[in-house]
Write a protein that holds these residues in place. Structure first.
Motif, short mmCIF file in Angstrom:
data_model
loop_
_atom_site.label_atom_id
_atom_site.label_comp_id
_atom_site.label_asym_id
_atom_site.label_seq_id
_atom_site.Cartn_x
_atom_site.Cartn_y
_atom_site.Cartn_z
N GLU A 1 20.45 -54.06 -2.81
CA GLU A 1 19.76 -55.32 -2.50
C GLU A 1 18.26 -55.09 -2.31
OE1 GLU A 1 21.71 -57.02 0.92
OE2 GLU A 1 23.67 -56.77 -0.01
N ALA A 2 17.90 -54.02 -1.60
CA ALA A 2 16.49 -53.72 -1.34
C ALA A 2 15.73 -53.43 -2.62
CB ALA A 2 16.38 -52.55 -0.37
N ALA A 3 16.38 -52.73 -3.57
CA ALA A 3 15.72 -52.35 -4.82
C ALA A 3 15.77 -53.46 -5.86
CB ALA A 3 16.38 -51.09 -5.38
N GLY A 4 16.59 -54.49 -5.61
CA GLY A 4 16.69 -55.58 -6.55
C GLY A 4 17.57 -55.29 -7.75
N GLY A 5 18.38 -54.24 -7.66
CA GLY A 5 19.30 -53.93 -8.76
C GLY A 5 19.98 -52.60 -8.54
N LYS A 6 20.99 -52.35 -9.34
CA LYS A 6 21.77 -51.11 -9.20
C LYS A 6 21.03 -49.89 -9.75
CE LYS A 6 26.12 -48.92 -10.34
NZ LYS A 6 27.48 -49.06 -10.81
N THR A 7 20.35 -50.08 -10.87
CA THR A 7 19.71 -48.95 -11.54
C THR A 7 18.25 -49.27 -11.83
OG1 THR A 7 21.82 -48.36 -12.57
CG2 THR A 7 19.85 -47.37 -13.50
N VAL A 8 17.39 -48.33 -11.51
CA VAL A 8 15.96 -48.45 -11.78
C VAL A 8 15.51 -47.16 -12.46
CG1 VAL A 8 13.67 -48.63 -10.71
CG2 VAL A 8 15.58 -49.93 -9.76
N THR A 9 14.74 -47.30 -13.51
CA THR A 9 14.11 -46.13 -14.14
C THR A 9 12.66 -46.12 -13.70
OG1 THR A 9 15.59 -46.30 -16.03
CG2 THR A 9 13.58 -45.00 -16.32
N ALA A 10 12.21 -44.97 -13.18
CA ALA A 10 10.84 -44.90 -12.65
C ALA A 10 10.19 -43.58 -13.00
CB ALA A 10 10.88 -45.09 -11.13
N GLU A 11 8.88 -43.61 -13.03
CA GLU A 11 8.07 -42.42 -13.31
C GLU A 11 7.61 -41.79 -11.99
OE1 GLU A 11 7.01 -40.83 -16.16
OE2 GLU A 11 8.28 -42.14 -17.36
N PHE A 12 7.69 -40.47 -11.93
CA PHE A 12 7.22 -39.71 -10.78
C PHE A 12 6.44 -38.51 -11.30
CE2 PHE A 12 10.90 -42.02 -9.32
CZ PHE A 12 10.51 -42.48 -8.07
N ALA A 13 5.62 -37.94 -10.44
CA ALA A 13 4.81 -36.78 -10.82
C ALA A 13 5.72 -35.60 -11.16
CB ALA A 13 3.87 -36.41 -9.68
N ASP A 14 5.32 -34.84 -12.17
CA ASP A 14 6.05 -33.61 -12.47
C ASP A 14 6.09 -32.73 -11.23
OD1 ASP A 14 6.44 -34.42 -15.07
OD2 ASP A 14 4.79 -33.23 -15.90
N GLY A 15 7.22 -32.08 -11.00
CA GLY A 15 7.36 -31.20 -9.84
C GLY A 15 7.78 -31.93 -8.58
N SER A 16 8.08 -33.23 -8.68
CA SER A 16 8.50 -33.98 -7.50
C SER A 16 9.83 -33.46 -6.98
CB SER A 16 8.64 -35.47 -7.83
OG SER A 16 7.39 -36.06 -8.06
N THR A 17 10.02 -33.62 -5.68
CA THR A 17 11.27 -33.25 -5.02
C THR A 17 12.00 -34.53 -4.61
OG1 THR A 17 10.30 -33.21 -2.82
CG2 THR A 17 10.23 -31.13 -4.09
N VAL A 18 13.24 -34.36 -4.14
CA VAL A 18 13.99 -35.49 -3.61
C VAL A 18 13.20 -36.14 -2.48
CG1 VAL A 18 16.06 -36.12 -2.31
CG2 VAL A 18 16.25 -34.67 -4.35
N GLY A 19 12.61 -35.34 -1.60
CA GLY A 19 11.82 -35.88 -0.50
C GLY A 19 10.65 -36.72 -0.98
N ASP A 20 9.96 -36.25 -2.02
CA ASP A 20 8.84 -37.02 -2.57
C ASP A 20 9.32 -38.38 -3.07
OD1 ASP A 20 7.10 -34.82 -2.18
OD2 ASP A 20 7.55 -34.02 -4.18
#
Length: 95
Positions: A13-32
């Motif tokens: 509900e918060a994300a507005g959908g079940k699946t979202v594709t997003a871009e993150f910086a290379d080398g990102s961690t789960v925490g990031d």
């Protein structure tokens, strides 16, 4: 890098959908990624990371594997990975 993010129950509900594709910086961690999600989605703010650690009773999976059994918030992510986020679940008591 591109990640597939999957959300369940109240996080969906918060994300507005079940699946979202997003871009993150290379080398990102789960925490990031979780910190960025908290900043982007009001319904997740303060619910993913608590006192610098994964919030109690939520489950975060990297490609189907629980990150607590990997490197926790320091789990490295690669292009194309799938991150699934499950909120705490309650219930199952006697009626």
């Amino acid at each position: 890098m591109e990640l597939e993010l999957r959300f369940f129950a109240t996080f969906r509900e918060a994300a507005g959908g079940k699946t979202v594709t997003a871009e993150f910086a290379d080398g990102s961690t789960v925490g990031d990624v979780l910190r960025e999600l908290e900043a982007e989605y009001e319904g997740m703010n303060g619910r993913l990371i608590v006192d610098g650690d994964l919030a109690p009773q939520i489950n975060v999976l990297k490609n189907g594997r629980e990150v607590l059994h990997l490197d926790g918030l320091d789990t490295a992510l690669d292009d194309g990975d799938r991150v699934s986020v499950f909120p705490p679940v309650a219930g199952g008591g006697e009626p």
